[in-house]
Design an enzyme around this catalytic site. Sequence first.
Site, PDB file in Angstrom:
ATOM      1  N   ASP A  40       0.853  -1.194   0.000  1.00 13.47           N
ATOM      2  CA  ASP A  40       0.000   0.000   0.000  1.00 13.47           C
ATOM      3  C   ASP A  40       0.885   1.240   0.000  1.00 13.47           C
ATOM      4  O   ASP A  40       1.620   1.484   0.948  1.00 13.47           O
ATOM      5  CB  ASP A  40      -0.887  -0.019   1.253  1.00 13.47           C
ATOM      6  CG  ASP A  40      -1.975   1.026   1.161  1.00 13.47           C
ATOM      7  OD1 ASP A  40      -1.673   2.164   0.757  1.00 13.47           O
ATOM      8  OD2 ASP A  40      -3.132   0.708   1.482  1.00 13.47           O
ATOM      9  N   GLU A  98      -0.677  -0.829  -4.601  1.00 16.70           N
ATOM     10  CA  GLU A  98      -1.919  -0.089  -4.313  1.00 16.70           C
ATOM     11  C   GLU A  98      -1.674   1.402  -4.148  1.00 16.70           C
ATOM     12  O   GLU A  98      -0.708   1.818  -3.509  1.00 16.70           O
ATOM     13  CB  GLU A  98      -2.528  -0.651  -3.019  1.00 16.70           C
ATOM     14  CG  GLU A  98      -3.743   0.126  -2.521  1.00 16.70           C
ATOM     15  CD  GLU A  98      -4.488  -0.612  -1.434  1.00 16.70           C
ATOM     16  OE1 GLU A  98      -4.571  -1.857  -1.494  1.00 16.70           O
ATOM     17  OE2 GLU A  98      -4.985   0.061  -0.509  1.00 16.70           O
ATOM     18  N   GLU A 130      -9.458   4.169  -2.997  1.00 14.14           N
ATOM     19  CA  GLU A 130     -10.017   4.416  -1.658  1.00 14.14           C
ATOM     20  C   GLU A 130     -10.283   5.905  -1.412  1.00 14.14           C
ATOM     21  O   GLU A 130     -11.122   6.235  -0.590  1.00 14.14           O
ATOM     22  CB  GLU A 130      -9.131   3.819  -0.559  1.00 14.14           C
ATOM     23  CG  GLU A 130      -7.795   4.492  -0.375  1.00 14.14           C
ATOM     24  CD  GLU A 130      -6.918   3.780   0.664  1.00 14.14           C
ATOM     25  OE1 GLU A 130      -6.465   2.665   0.375  1.00 14.14           O
ATOM     26  OE2 GLU A 130      -6.697   4.344   1.744  1.00 14.14           O
ATOM     27  N   ASP A 186     -14.095   3.113  -0.581  1.00 11.51           N
ATOM     28  CA  ASP A 186     -14.407   3.005   0.838  1.00 11.51           C
ATOM     29  C   ASP A 186     -15.902   3.299   0.960  1.00 11.51           C
ATOM     30  O   ASP A 186     -16.367   4.358   0.526  1.00 11.51           O
ATOM     31  CB  ASP A 186     -13.578   4.011   1.639  1.00 11.51           C
ATOM     32  CG  ASP A 186     -13.788   3.834   3.137  1.00 11.51           C
ATOM     33  OD1 ASP A 186     -12.814   3.481   3.833  1.00 11.51           O
ATOM     34  OD2 ASP A 186     -14.930   4.053   3.610  1.00 11.51           O
ATOM     35  N   HIS A 196     -12.179  -0.637   0.320  1.00  9.67           N
ATOM     36  CA  HIS A 196     -11.190  -0.281   1.335  1.00  9.67           C
ATOM     37  C   HIS A 196     -11.865  -0.349   2.713  1.00  9.67           C
ATOM     38  O   HIS A 196     -12.955   0.205   2.893  1.00  9.67           O
ATOM     39  CB  HIS A 196     -10.703   1.151   1.077  1.00  9.67           C
ATOM     40  CG  HIS A 196      -9.929   1.745   2.213  1.00  9.67           C
ATOM     41  ND1 HIS A 196     -10.437   2.720   3.040  1.00  9.67           N
ATOM     42  CD2 HIS A 196      -8.677   1.468   2.671  1.00  9.67           C
ATOM     43  CE1 HIS A 196      -9.529   3.037   3.940  1.00  9.67           C
ATOM     44  NE2 HIS A 196      -8.455   2.295   3.744  1.00  9.67           N
ATOM     45  N   GLU A 201     -11.196  -6.744   2.662  1.00 10.62           N
ATOM     46  CA  GLU A 201     -10.050  -6.288   3.463  1.00 10.62           C
ATOM     47  C   GLU A 201     -10.373  -6.302   4.951  1.00 10.62           C
ATOM     48  O   GLU A 201     -11.472  -5.938   5.358  1.00 10.62           O
ATOM     49  CB  GLU A 201      -9.661  -4.859   3.062  1.00 10.62           C
ATOM     50  CG  GLU A 201      -8.549  -4.295   3.942  1.00 10.62           C
ATOM     51  CD  GLU A 201      -8.062  -2.897   3.575  1.00 10.62           C
ATOM     52  OE1 GLU A 201      -8.780  -2.166   2.864  1.00 10.62           O
ATOM     53  OE2 GLU A 201      -6.960  -2.545   4.037  1.00 10.62           O
TER      54      GLU A 201
HETATM   55  C1  LIG Z   1      -1.870   1.221   5.619  1.00  8.82           C
HETATM   56  C2  LIG Z   1      -2.292   2.386   4.777  1.00  8.82           C
HETATM   57  O1  LIG Z   1      -1.299   3.348   4.784  1.00  8.82           O
HETATM   58  C3  LIG Z   1      -3.605   3.003   5.229  1.00  8.82           C
HETATM   59  O2  LIG Z   1      -3.484   3.435   6.558  1.00  8.82           O
HETATM   60  C4  LIG Z   1      -4.759   2.075   5.089  1.00  8.82           C
HETATM   61  C5  LIG Z   1      -5.058   1.786   3.672  1.00  8.82           C
HETATM   62  O3  LIG Z   1      -4.782   2.539   2.776  1.00  8.82           O
HETATM   63  C6  LIG Z   1      -5.699   0.504   3.323  1.00  8.82           C
HETATM   64  O4  LIG Z   1      -6.116  -0.213   4.222  1.00  8.82           O
HETATM   65  O5  LIG Z   1      -5.800   0.238   2.144  1.00  8.82           O
HETATM   66 MG   LIG Z   2      -4.924   1.547   0.777  1.00  9.75          MG
END
Ligand SMILES: C[C@H](O)[C@H](O)CC(=O)C(=O)O
Ligand SMILES: [Mg+2]
Length: 393
Positions: A215, A241, A269, A292, A319, A339
Amino acid sequence: MSIENRIRHVRAYTLRGGGADYHDQDAGHWIDDHIATPMSVYPEYRQSRQSFGLNVLGTLVVEIEADDGTVGFAVTTAGELGAFIVEKHLARFVEGARVTDIEKMWDQMYRSTLFYGRKGVVLNAISAVDLALYDLLGKIRQEPVYALLGGPVRDELTMYATGARPDIAKKLGFIGGKMPLHHGPAEGEEGLRKNLEMIRDMREKVGDDFWLMLDCWMSLDLDYATRLAHGAAEYNLKWIEEALPPDDYWGYAKLKKQVPPKMLVTTGEHEATRWGFKLLLDMDCADIIQPDVGWCGGITELTKISAMADANGALVVPHGSSVYSYHFVVTRTNSPFAEFLMMHPTAEEIVPMFSPMLLGEPVPVNGKLKVPETPGFGVELNPALEKLRPYKH
Ligand SMILES: C[C@H](O)[C@H](O)CC(=O)C(=O)O
Ligand SMILES: [Mg+2]
């Protein structure tokens, strides 16, 4: 109870400390440990995302009460700004409406906010109202939201985990693990080497057959993302991602053509509405889109986004979004897995994604999640938390 029920009252509250604003965690949490971001170009904002304000918003809670006293609710990231928008603007399109008339309410909320909305906090607020309406309708009909959406296409969800420890996620039964990237282009060749070393090290720990994903949280440019993807191919990285800023549709279209064969490009997201996702899909920006549910416009909009993605041959893997994602994913064949964000401070144990805000929030067991059959989204707001109502209409 009847579907002729009308909506009596809309209330918006704010809450702090994790929950829907899952970045609002205490110091030392893996989610705020030198993660690459668009702000990593500034050395003083590299170590912590909270240092540049990632947790400024907090959680927005929207409660919608019908004339028979039934209350639906939803949470998202939007805090006090969202509470203002809901109380002072959106409530007028909801109060007095029939509980069934969600499409019309959504349309009025969207059209009436176009002069200052379209994406971001306004769409978060619209999403929260939409999700609270679905929760309310489910409670009135005594059906889970997935039943309102056409019913499940599978018995349980297959989950991947996002967090700092894919090796532990594997032991917990998840299908794959997605790690945050730690170094952005401004940290040069040494940063790139460290990024690749992390993937190599994790591949060694998890073995060959476990999905590993990365990510990049909007932190890269096209050249760096391409070089990172090619370097990571050796370690069989499944997807890269959100490599680029969300407005760079042209960059995503090029990246998708430039990544190594079999590596997937995912994003979305921080995108919102059918029009935002139409751009991603029309321009062939991603193999998997990741709306999301609490930010893209809610369930009403996600059904449209999902249908469009299906017709374009793209998967929809929302997301985060906890129960709002689970109830949707279980109803769609083009959402084959979901997820789970590891909100434990060191990503070593499973805690509910929106902890501590929801009671009854389901969690994966051996990497599988059973969506609750209880009415609405099947969760309650934790009454032990002190919520504030900053604006009343
Ligand atoms: C981990 C990523 O930086 C963020 O906090 C969460 C994310 O983008 C995701 O779950 O996809
Ligand atoms: Mg992400």
